[in-house]
Every structure is written in C-alpha cells, then in structure tokens.
Enzyme design. Structure first.
Site, short mmCIF file in Angstrom:
data_model
loop_
_atom_site.label_atom_id
_atom_site.label_comp_id
_atom_site.label_asym_id
_atom_site.label_seq_id
_atom_site.Cartn_x
_atom_site.Cartn_y
_atom_site.Cartn_z
N GLU A 127 -26.88 7.03 29.12
CA GLU A 127 -27.18 7.34 27.64
C GLU A 127 -27.67 6.37 27.04
O GLU A 127 -27.04 5.11 27.32
CB GLU A 127 -26.84 8.27 26.70
CG GLU A 127 -25.90 9.26 26.76
CD GLU A 127 -25.11 10.20 25.60
OE1 GLU A 127 -25.29 9.53 24.68
OE2 GLU A 127 -24.22 11.46 26.01
N SER A 132 -23.26 1.74 32.00
CA SER A 132 -22.28 0.73 32.69
C SER A 132 -20.86 1.84 31.83
O SER A 132 -20.46 1.81 32.77
CB SER A 132 -21.78 -0.64 32.55
OG SER A 132 -23.04 -0.44 33.56
N ARG A 266 -48.34 -10.76 64.81
CA ARG A 266 -48.40 -12.19 63.26
C ARG A 266 -49.15 -13.40 64.35
O ARG A 266 -48.20 -14.08 64.83
CB ARG A 266 -47.74 -12.58 62.16
CG ARG A 266 -48.99 -13.92 61.92
CD ARG A 266 -49.70 -13.75 61.06
NE ARG A 266 -50.44 -14.59 60.35
CZ ARG A 266 -51.55 -14.71 59.52
NH1 ARG A 266 -52.29 -14.05 59.74
NH2 ARG A 266 -51.50 -15.83 58.27
N GLU A 361 -26.43 4.68 39.82
CA GLU A 361 -24.56 4.79 40.65
C GLU A 361 -23.62 3.54 40.23
O GLU A 361 -23.73 3.65 40.98
CB GLU A 361 -24.68 5.52 42.22
CG GLU A 361 -23.83 5.79 42.09
CD GLU A 361 -24.00 7.73 42.58
OE1 GLU A 361 -22.90 8.63 42.68
OE2 GLU A 361 -25.22 7.70 42.30
#
Length: 377
Positions: A127, A132, A266, A361
């Site tokens: 929210e 956390s 490269r 997460e």
C-alpha cells in the site's frame, strides 16, 4: 552428494531456454519500448504448461517441483524480465495463496483457469504507506449481511489489470489487530484499477494501483481462517523469494552471456577485448559469482521440495542474487562501453530491469532482517 540435475530438470531448462531464445528474445526490445503486455507469449507459455508449474495436475497445473519452477524462471529472466515476472507473480503470489490456504471449493473454482494460464491472478499486499512494513496495512474489510465490504488501496500490483486477469487476493484489516486475506474477482463493483504505471524497468509487465470503495465480496471469499492473513502472506513471501532469487540469477547469467559475446566480437588495439587480462579477470569473477548464486537458489528450492525449513535460505538467495545481478549488470554494461548505453542494446534493458530485484518481494534491508531473525539475533 549428487549435484547433477535430473533429466526432468534438464528437460525443463532446454525447453524454456529454447522458448526464450526463439520466441521471447526477438520481441523483447519491442515489447519493452512500447510497454506492451505480452499476451501472445503468455498464451504460448500456458500451452507449454509453464503458468502453473508447482500446482498439482488435479487442479490443472503441471505438478512440477520448486527446483524445476526456479529453473524455468531463471531461463526466462536470462532473456527478458517482464515475461519472467509475469509468470513468477502469477504463480508464486497470485495462484499459490489459493492453493495453500483456499477451501476445496475455492480451489476448484479458481485453480483450473489460473494454473492452466487461461487467466492471471494477482496479490495485493503493498500500500502507499505499507511497503516494507506490510503489517501496517490500512485497507479494511467489514463483514455486513454476509458480505465483506472493502475500502482502501494497493499499489505496485503485478498482473491485476490485464485483459485476462481473473482476481486479486488482498490483505485487509478485518478487526482490531487482525489481518485477513480476501479474494476479489476482477469486475466486482467498487474495485477500480488504475492505468498502467510507468516504470524504469519491467516495462512490458502489468503494474497497477488498485482502489476499493465499498467493494462487496461474498463472505466465502475469505481465504483461510479469519485473522490468519499476516501469517499467510509471510509464508507466501518466503516461497516467492525463491522465484525472485531465480530472476536475479537469470538476469546475471543473461548479462554475463551478453558481455562474453561482446568481448569476443569487439575489436580494439588490433584484437578482441576478450584478449585483455582486465576483461578476462572481470568475466572470471562474474562467472564465479554466478555459480555461487546458483548454488544458493537451487538449495533453497531443494529444501522447499524436501518439506524442510527454507525461509532463511530463500532470503539469503534473494539477497545475494539481487546484489549479484546489480554488480554483473553494471560490469556487463561497462564491458559494452558506449554501445551498452544505447537502448537498442539488450544489456541496457537488463540494466534497467535489474534494480527492482533489490526492492520487490522484500528489500535488501528486509532480507537482512529476516536472515538475522533466523540466526537468532
């Protein structure tokens, strides 16, 4: 100690790698540039049985173990994070709560269409003022005349607003000091979904803000016992961390692969830059760290499959691969030089996609808190 993967796991890797290379890679840059949700790819993933891997076959899933699922997420992220998070959030966060905590009636109602990939599910935890500190949720649900009436909002929710989204499971305060989980079907009056949010990375995935204004769902929408929501979402996050850890591993591997290919092609000072010891040493460090990350991710998945405690190991894997992918994406872009800074270079997309792996997460800081708690500190 046998560290070889089984033939089944190797088959999963080959199958998903082939799909990611042949079907995802050619369109990843375009999907990212246009912020376009990959409906066609999701349908093909569903046909391959990859949208409900850990869900038992009885409910329409593939019945795979956690390790196979982690390998699949790793291989998808190796090519494109938007596709990978669509699968991971749908599976670990959207579908798994219903499988783990739902009644048999709820499972029969929702799981066949979710595990088959016919529709997507979302999980509404975060929210505006509860990130956390997820326990600080302010969304409320009041039981009135046989219905839960929900008021509140959620933010940064994956898979909630696509054309094939079926439902969102949300956390809500249902009493004094009491959090419960509720299933809210898409299209329920009072449930409003914002336009897609604009993001630094994961641009082809669906991310929305959700709002609930006197949104009424049946009393039977409660997921598990009333007041068990906090415990439930902690368990869901423990399992989900394995899939996000697999994403960190996969992104690191993809960035490394791009760096090796570029270093071999490269030319500077008359030879490929892969001939220079500075580049060789950097690539050697990258390869070594990736193997360490893979060991952490696979062990966490294996522990879960053995029905052994895995929360500490999942947090360790998620923390390590989040920071690992940061280092390797940065080093890989450095090896690309100016070409890596251009949007048409795949490494620039991986570089942008990486940062959220240290936030979503559970942030790096939250992972350290979880690990410390399991260490008894």
């Amino acid at each position: 100690m046998n560290l070889d993967l089984s033939e089944e796991h190797e088959l999963v890797r080959r199958t998903v790698r082939e799909f990611a290379t042949q079907r995802v890679a050619p369109v990843a840059e375009e999907l990212d540039r246009e912020s376009r949700f990959p409906y066609e790819l999701v349908a093909e993933l569903a046909e391959l049985g990859l949208m409900g891997m850990p869900i038992p076959e009885a409910y329409g899933g593939a019945g795979s173990d956690t390790l196979a699922y982690a390998i699949a997420i790793e291989e998808l992220t190796r090519v494109d994070s938007s596709v990978a998070i669509t699968v991971a959030a749908h599976t670990s966060l959207g579908t798994m709560p219903i499988f783990l905590f739902g009644t048999e009636e709820q499972r029969r109602e929702w799981l066949p269409r979710l595990a088959s990939g016919e529709q997507l599910a979302a999980f509404g935890l975060t929210e505006p003022d509860a990130g956390s500190d997820a326990g600080a949720t302010r969304t409320r649900a009041e039981l009135r005349d046989g219905s839960w009436v929900v008021n509140g909002s959620k933010i940064f929710i994956t898979n909630a607003g696509t054309e094939i989204s079926a439902c969102v499971t949300i956390t809500a305060v249902t009493g004094e000091g009491e959090i419960s989980n509720l299933i809210v079907p898409n299209g329920t009056p009072g449930y409003e979904i914002s336009a897609p949010m604009h993001k630094l990375g994961w641009r082809a995935s669906d991310t929305r803000e959700l709002s609930f204004r006197d949104c009424a769902v049946p009393e039977g929408s409660l997921l598990g016992p009333r007041g068990e929501g906090f415990r439930q979402f902690l368990e869901i996050l423990d399992g989900g961390r394995i899939s996000v850890a697999a994403m960190g591993l996969g992104l690191a591997q993809g960035a490394y692969d791009l760096a090796v290919a570029h270093a071999r092609e490269r030319q500077q000072f008359g030879q490929p830059i892969a001939r220079f010891q500075a580049i060789q040493f950097r690539l050697a460090d990258m390869a070594t760290e990736i193997e360490a990350g893979r060991a952490l991710v696979y062990r966490a998945a294996w522990l879960k499959d053995q029905d052994r405690p895995f929360a500490k190991e999942a947090a360790m894997a998620k923390l390590y691969t989040g920071e690992l992918s940061h280092r390797i994406a940065n080093w890989a872009l450095q090896i690309h030089g100016g070409y890596g800074y251009m949007d048409e270079s795949p490494i620039s997309r991986l570089y942008r996609d990486q940062k959220i792996l240290e936030i979503g997460e559970g942030t790096n800081e939250v992972q350290r808190m979880v690990i410390a708690r399991h260490l008894g500190l």
